[in-house]
Motif scaffolding. Sequence first.
Motif: not given
Length: 490
Positions: A29-49
């Motif tokens: 089971a993947v905590d997708l919300s945790g992944w989203i926070v990780e992707f969004r905090s490390n990326q500034t390009v839109p939709h790169l997550y």
Amino acid sequence: MGVKDLWKVLSPVAQKSVPVKSLAGKTLAVDLSGWIVEFRSNQTVPHLYLRTLYQRTTRLMKAGVKLVFIADGVAPECKRDTILARNKDGFASSKPHRQWFNSITEKCFAVLECLGLPCVQAPGEAEAYCAWLNNTGKVDGILTEDADAFLYGGKVVYKNLHALNKHEYLVDVYDIRDTENKLELTRETLVAMAMLVGFDYDKGLRDIGIEKAQELFREMACNQQDPLTRITGWRTNKELERLSTSTEKREAHCKQCQHKGTKNQHEKEGCTDCNLKISCDQSSKVKCSCGGVFHEKEKHRLELRCYQKAIKNHSFPNKKVVDEFLHSTDNLTETSFEWKRIDINKLKNQVPWVRYEDIAELLVQLKMIGLSCFTDAESIIRPLRILNKCQQNFVKCFEVQWTKLDVDSQSQGDCYTFIVDQEPFKRLYKNVVVQYQTEVEEENKRKERERQIKRGKKRQATGTLDGKSTLMTDYFKVKKKSSPPPPEVE
């Protein structure tokens, strides 16, 4: 995220850098919300997550891991202040809910569902639902960076997913059984620790860190007390109230035997509790009979310090926190998951930057590891021929040409070329392997004939060059040395 510095406490019992390929066949089971926070905090390009999500997910699928994605639902009431604080930092809307987060989650779900993966929006926290799935045996573990998964009842947590190279992931494994057996930390003890040191929902008690909490639990263990029961009952504990308000002065006690009287008095007059007329017994385990409050205070020395801080904090203990961790999943109903076939057309629309050739490779690798539930008749890719043998990550492989997808009009060439493991390919496509072996044998025979022909021509050409002799004896006369005459016999 989660309890402050909890991973440091659990680190000694973790299995570090475990290859993800060793998890083949497991359901996580993947905590997708945790992944989203990780992707969004490390990326500034839109939709790169979305690109990062696709790459990480497909690599896990190629490793043979079956994934179930869980996203946050309605935030628990005890987390309202935390969400408002995060919103003030500009990371979300100004309302105490997850409207901004839900829009991103929907986009992620759209990509993941095209890959045939089940996606669920939890009624509350994602890590709580993941822990419930793990605790009830629906999944084999939880892939998250949030230590709260253990507090919600998770059994096995996979953390720190990172790439070893282009083809392999590594992950750290934490098992609650090792935590209980080696560190003596149960789920309830971890909840008590969260109440003391703080976490996402609560700041905890002032000046109490993870090490002091562990020391407190060891003291409670010596007194045969359950940490969670003891801490939640501090406000109504008459014993601690009496000890903390006691003004009784401490009488002199011997530093060697801890009994009433000084060391000099014991050396002259002896010690009654040690039953000695001269001196005292340093190893005596007999309790002092003076009946002073000092001994009780010493027994609860650290607990009294924490108790006094807790009494000054009017919001302690926060019973909503205890209910969230221990009872938020009590009313969840039975659920089942279905892994569907990959929808190539929808996937291409959702992730237009992904080539058809990459999707085809994903289908081939899933076929190799036995996850045929993700493929269908329209996406079947047949092997044409084996080009050669090779190695990838020290694994014997074949370089194989495959037919193209019917919907692929963008890729150049008439076929794809992918590298696959030899063993599953031999099992699935015996005829292609036999054909390759036959071709190799024929090629070897052809090369051997060419070598023999070249050798024969060299033999025929030996001794002549353009009709002229090339022997050394034709240019120089070789004179044999005459043997000396035999000696004359007189």
